[in-house]
Scaffold this active site. Structure first.
Site, PDB file in Angstrom:
ATOM      1  N   ASP A 121     -26.777  14.728 -64.218  1.00  0.00           N
ATOM      2  CA  ASP A 121     -27.892  15.619 -64.506  1.00  0.00           C
ATOM      3  C   ASP A 121     -27.362  16.711 -65.458  1.00  0.00           C
ATOM      4  OD1 ASP A 121     -30.296  17.190 -64.160  1.00  0.00           O
ATOM      5  OD2 ASP A 121     -29.172  18.401 -62.706  1.00  0.00           O
ATOM      6  N   ASP A 308     -28.171  18.323 -59.094  1.00  0.00           N
ATOM      7  CA  ASP A 308     -28.376  19.485 -58.221  1.00  0.00           C
ATOM      8  C   ASP A 308     -29.807  19.673 -57.737  1.00  0.00           C
ATOM      9  OD1 ASP A 308     -29.414  20.263 -60.802  1.00  0.00           O
ATOM     10  OD2 ASP A 308     -29.446  22.315 -60.033  1.00  0.00           O
TER      11      ASP A 308
HETATM   12 MG   LIG Z   1     -30.550  19.987 -62.493  1.00  0.00          MG
END
Ligand SMILES: [Mg+2]
Length: 372
Positions: A121, A308
């Protein structure tokens, strides 16, 4: 691969063949082309009903927790003698989601016999979360380690941002990029080359543009609100909006969305995201890329995904439920996840990728010497 966990002590065990059909992906996917046509099976069946505003507000608060920040001093050494409530909670959480750094030997013992695919990510993983999303730059040091690992391991960036934006932030040609939560996938290539692999939401482009303009217009009076056009989805950031006005943000987005039953809303970290009602997410993007790389259905492949956000959970879930790999959640506060391991912040992601690259490269040298 079978990763077993009762969420007390996750363990990597010997691989289990993946025999189940791969969700009929080949039936549903066609390469990108103008006027692309794809299986109606890709659409989610959504019966539009006006969601309660309070439900949205609750979701906005729960997806944007104001955790008591853990200091580096209290956590890096895992000071278990601390009575600080947040530190104790974090230490307890680490039992369920061990640090990928402290579990590194165990991970490498398993990974050494595999071909690895790395999925990353961007925001909050490679770059810090910042007040202005236009300034979420990754460090040169992070760029260098990602560039290095991509020499040995197929590496993809999977982000909610537009593909162009995240490509601009990362600035590495040798990676795969999946923007718009995986709805805009590009293979590595030289600048100017058409590396489009798949754009399942291409027919939504005009609709997304229209909604973007409406959202910009209606939210301009809300101080701190920022609307971002991510090509196949739109983000409404409320990180800089006074919490008293969050309900107004929700109300305005709701007012617009009720006219677009083919769009839906998801929640990220202090961001509302409007996207097509497609059965497509970061998990599907990982699955697609593994197939494109010829790495699906292989017992000797280990996909690793580091992210995250709530939207990364789709990828964690895919890997946990038969995707043959595992997720690493980046978080400095306890939260439920389908990931197996954790890292505290982008600086730990940086450390993990460095030692992973070095160890993996050394392993390749050892294998080469044995063959020779
Ligand atoms: Mg992120």
């Amino acid at each position: 691969m079978d990763i077993k966990s009762n969420h007390n002590a996750p363990t990597l065990t010997d691989p289990t063949p993946i025999n189940k059909p791969r969700l009929g992906l080949y039936d549903a996917l066609l390469p990108y082309s103008s006027g692309a046509v794809f299986s109606p099976g890709l659409f989610l069946k959504v019966q539009w009903k006006k969601p309660g505003l309070h439900n949205w507000l609750d979701a906005m608060k729960s997806s944007s927790p104001t955790h008591q920040k853990l200091t580096k001093a209290s956590v890096s050494g895992i000071d278990t003698s601390s009575n600080d409530v947040a530190t104790v909670a974090y230490c307890n959480w680490l039992v369920k989601y061990p640090s990928a750094l402290t579990s590194f030997e165990h991970i490498m013992k398993y990974a050494n016999s595999k071909r690895i695919a790395l999925f990353l990510d961007y925001d909050g993983t490679l770059s810090p979360i910042v007040d202005n999303p236009d300034l979420a730059f990754m460090s040169d040091a992070m760029r260098a380690v990602v560039k290095n690992v991509a020499k040995y391991i197929p590496t993809a960036i999977i982000s909610g941002r537009s593909r162009d934006k995240v490509h601009e932030f990362v600035g590495l040609q040798e990676l795969y990029y999946a923007g718009s939560h995986g709805m805009d996938i590009m293979s590595p290539g030289k600048e100017g080359e058409d590396g489009n692999l798949f754009q399942p939401a291409s027919e939504f482009l005009a609709m997304i543009n229209e909604v973007y303009k409406s959202l910009v217009e209606t939210t301009k009076e809300i101080k701190g609100a920022k609307v971002e056009n991510n090509k196949f989805c739109v983000s409404v950031h409320y990180r800089n909006v006074d919490e008293k006005s969050w309900q107004t943000v929700a109300q305005y987005v709701q007012n617009i969305l009720k006219d677009y039953p083919r769009l839906r809303l998801t929640h990220g970290r202090k961001v509302l995201e409007v996207r097509p009602v497609l059965k497509w997410d970061k998990g599907k993007a990982v699955e697609f890329l593994l197939e494109s790389l010829g790495l699906n259905n292989c017992d000797d492949v280990l996909p690793i995904y580091i992210g995250d956000d709530r939207t990364d959970e789709d990828a964690f879930k895919f890997l946990r439920e038969g995707g043959g790999g595992f997720g690493i959640l980046v978080s400095c506060a306890p939260k439920e996840s389908s990931a197996f391991y954790s890292l505290r912040d982008p600086s730990e992601v940086h450390t993990f990728i460095i030692i992973f690259s070095k160890t993996f490269f050394q392993h390749l040298i050892n294998v080469f010497r044995m063959i020779k």
